[in-house]
Design a protein around this motif. Structure first.
Motif, PDB file in Angstrom:
ATOM      1  N   MET A   1      33.446  26.820  51.511  1.00 58.98           N
ATOM      2  CA  MET A   1      32.953  27.910  52.581  1.00 58.98           C
ATOM      3  C   MET A   1      32.062  28.769  51.214  1.00 58.98           C
ATOM      4  O   MET A   1      32.057  28.537  50.316  1.00 58.98           O
ATOM      5  N   LYS A   2      31.223  29.113  51.884  1.00 54.34           N
ATOM      6  CA  LYS A   2      30.391  30.131  51.025  1.00 54.34           C
ATOM      7  C   LYS A   2      30.428  31.597  51.386  1.00 54.34           C
ATOM      8  O   LYS A   2      30.453  31.948  52.367  1.00 54.34           O
ATOM      9  N   CYS A   3      30.579  32.298  50.359  1.00 58.05           N
ATOM     10  CA  CYS A   3      30.647  33.906  50.354  1.00 58.05           C
ATOM     11  C   CYS A   3      29.221  34.415  51.021  1.00 58.05           C
ATOM     12  O   CYS A   3      28.271  34.286  50.339  1.00 58.05           O
ATOM     13  N   PRO A   4      29.476  35.195  52.040  1.00 55.82           N
ATOM     14  CA  PRO A   4      28.280  35.580  52.646  1.00 55.82           C
ATOM     15  C   PRO A   4      27.443  36.824  51.733  1.00 55.82           C
ATOM     16  O   PRO A   4      26.328  37.126  52.076  1.00 55.82           O
ATOM     17  N   LYS A   5      28.449  37.307  50.892  1.00 58.51           N
ATOM     18  CA  LYS A   5      27.732  38.604  50.004  1.00 58.51           C
ATOM     19  C   LYS A   5      27.333  38.046  48.880  1.00 58.51           C
ATOM     20  O   LYS A   5      26.262  38.396  48.230  1.00 58.51           O
ATOM     21  N   CYS A   6      27.877  37.116  48.107  1.00 55.98           N
ATOM     22  CA  CYS A   6      27.431  36.570  46.755  1.00 55.98           C
ATOM     23  C   CYS A   6      26.803  35.243  46.926  1.00 55.98           C
ATOM     24  O   CYS A   6      26.105  34.713  45.850  1.00 55.98           O
ATOM     25  N   GLY A   7      27.146  34.347  47.983  1.00 57.48           N
ATOM     26  CA  GLY A   7      26.567  33.258  48.077  1.00 57.48           C
ATOM     27  C   GLY A   7      27.040  32.011  47.252  1.00 57.48           C
ATOM     28  O   GLY A   7      26.639  30.951  47.367  1.00 57.48           O
ATOM     29  N   ARG A   8      28.348  32.400  46.627  1.00 54.06           N
ATOM     30  CA  ARG A   8      29.150  31.256  45.885  1.00 54.06           C
ATOM     31  C   ARG A   8      30.019  30.397  46.767  1.00 54.06           C
ATOM     32  O   ARG A   8      30.496  30.943  47.879  1.00 54.06           O
ATOM     33  N   ASP A   9      30.225  29.239  46.377  1.00 51.87           N
ATOM     34  CA  ASP A   9      31.160  28.559  46.941  1.00 51.87           C
ATOM     35  C   ASP A   9      32.578  28.800  46.845  1.00 51.87           C
ATOM     36  O   ASP A   9      32.761  29.032  45.539  1.00 51.87           O
ATOM     37  N   THR A  10      33.422  29.047  47.849  1.00 52.19           N
ATOM     38  CA  THR A  10      34.841  29.456  47.422  1.00 52.19           C
ATOM     39  C   THR A  10      35.760  28.624  48.344  1.00 52.19           C
ATOM     40  O   THR A  10      35.588  28.161  49.494  1.00 52.19           O
ATOM     41  N   GLU A  11      36.994  28.616  47.860  1.00 53.91           N
ATOM     42  CA  GLU A  11      38.025  27.966  48.705  1.00 53.91           C
ATOM     43  C   GLU A  11      38.326  28.510  49.940  1.00 53.91           C
ATOM     44  O   GLU A  11      38.627  27.957  50.864  1.00 53.91           O
ATOM     45  N   TRP A  12      38.299  29.973  49.841  1.00 49.18           N
ATOM     46  CA  TRP A  12      38.838  30.767  51.211  1.00 49.18           C
ATOM     47  C   TRP A  12      38.067  31.995  51.012  1.00 49.18           C
ATOM     48  O   TRP A  12      37.509  32.675  50.153  1.00 49.18           O
ATOM     49  N   LEU A  13      37.900  32.802  52.352  1.00 50.26           N
ATOM     50  CA  LEU A  13      37.455  33.937  52.532  1.00 50.26           C
ATOM     51  C   LEU A  13      38.418  34.838  52.973  1.00 50.26           C
ATOM     52  O   LEU A  13      38.742  34.829  54.243  1.00 50.26           O
ATOM     53  N   ARG A  14      39.304  35.839  52.362  1.00 44.36           N
ATOM     54  CA  ARG A  14      39.998  36.286  52.582  1.00 44.36           C
ATOM     55  C   ARG A  14      40.249  38.078  52.409  1.00 44.36           C
ATOM     56  O   ARG A  14      41.247  38.729  52.451  1.00 44.36           O
ATOM     57  N   ALA A  15      38.990  38.617  52.169  1.00 45.33           N
ATOM     58  CA  ALA A  15      38.871  39.849  51.834  1.00 45.33           C
ATOM     59  C   ALA A  15      37.727  40.410  52.967  1.00 45.33           C
ATOM     60  O   ALA A  15      36.868  39.805  53.225  1.00 45.33           O
ATOM     61  N   LEU A  16      38.216  41.624  53.591  1.00 50.00           N
ATOM     62  CA  LEU A  16      37.338  42.100  54.680  1.00 50.00           C
ATOM     63  C   LEU A  16      36.395  43.007  54.163  1.00 50.00           C
ATOM     64  O   LEU A  16      36.764  43.794  53.285  1.00 50.00           O
ATOM     65  N   SER A  17      35.234  42.946  54.259  1.00 51.33           N
ATOM     66  CA  SER A  17      34.190  43.607  53.516  1.00 51.33           C
ATOM     67  C   SER A  17      34.224  45.198  53.848  1.00 51.33           C
ATOM     68  O   SER A  17      34.453  45.363  55.291  1.00 51.33           O
ATOM     69  N   ARG A  18      34.264  46.003  53.231  1.00 56.29           N
ATOM     70  CA  ARG A  18      34.213  47.737  53.301  1.00 56.29           C
ATOM     71  C   ARG A  18      32.908  47.996  53.886  1.00 56.29           C
ATOM     72  O   ARG A  18      32.829  49.261  54.563  1.00 56.29           O
ATOM     73  N   VAL A  19      31.812  47.048  53.906  1.00 56.72           N
ATOM     74  CA  VAL A  19      30.575  47.420  54.324  1.00 56.72           C
ATOM     75  C   VAL A  19      30.450  47.670  55.759  1.00 56.72           C
ATOM     76  O   VAL A  19      29.982  48.631  56.548  1.00 56.72           O
TER      77      VAL A  19
END
Length: 85
Positions: A1-19
């Motif tokens: 997966m790719k983090c939509p904020k920083c663009g890095r590949d990561t195993e999971w996205l488990r934080a909800l953006s405060r934005v």
């Protein structure tokens, strides 16, 4: 997966953006948003200590110890050692 904020590949996205309270982001970006909201600015020793624990599987005790160490308060460090060892 790719983090939509920083663009890095990561195993999971488990934080909800405060934005927008909708977008799932990586742990590091989520922590940075939380630290910004708490007023811990870039370059802060406490912020750096917290960010240094991300992604290395640290325990809550290790994270707390890093925060205490970052304060540089000798009494706090001795107290932490005495109560956690």
């Amino acid at each position: 997966m790719k983090c939509p904020k920083c663009g890095r590949d990561t195993e999971w996205l488990r934080a909800l953006s405060r934005v927008d309270n909708k977008t799932m982001i990586c742990d590091e970006c989520g922590t940075k948003e939380a630290l910004d909201a708490a007023g811990l600015t870039e370059g802060s020793s406490v912020r750096n200590a917290i960010l240094g624990c991300i992604g290395r599987g640290s325990t809550p005790q290790e994270r707390t110890e890093a925060k205490v160490r970052a304060t540089g308060n000798k009494w706090a460090m001795e107290n932490f050692r005495d109560t956690h060892n």
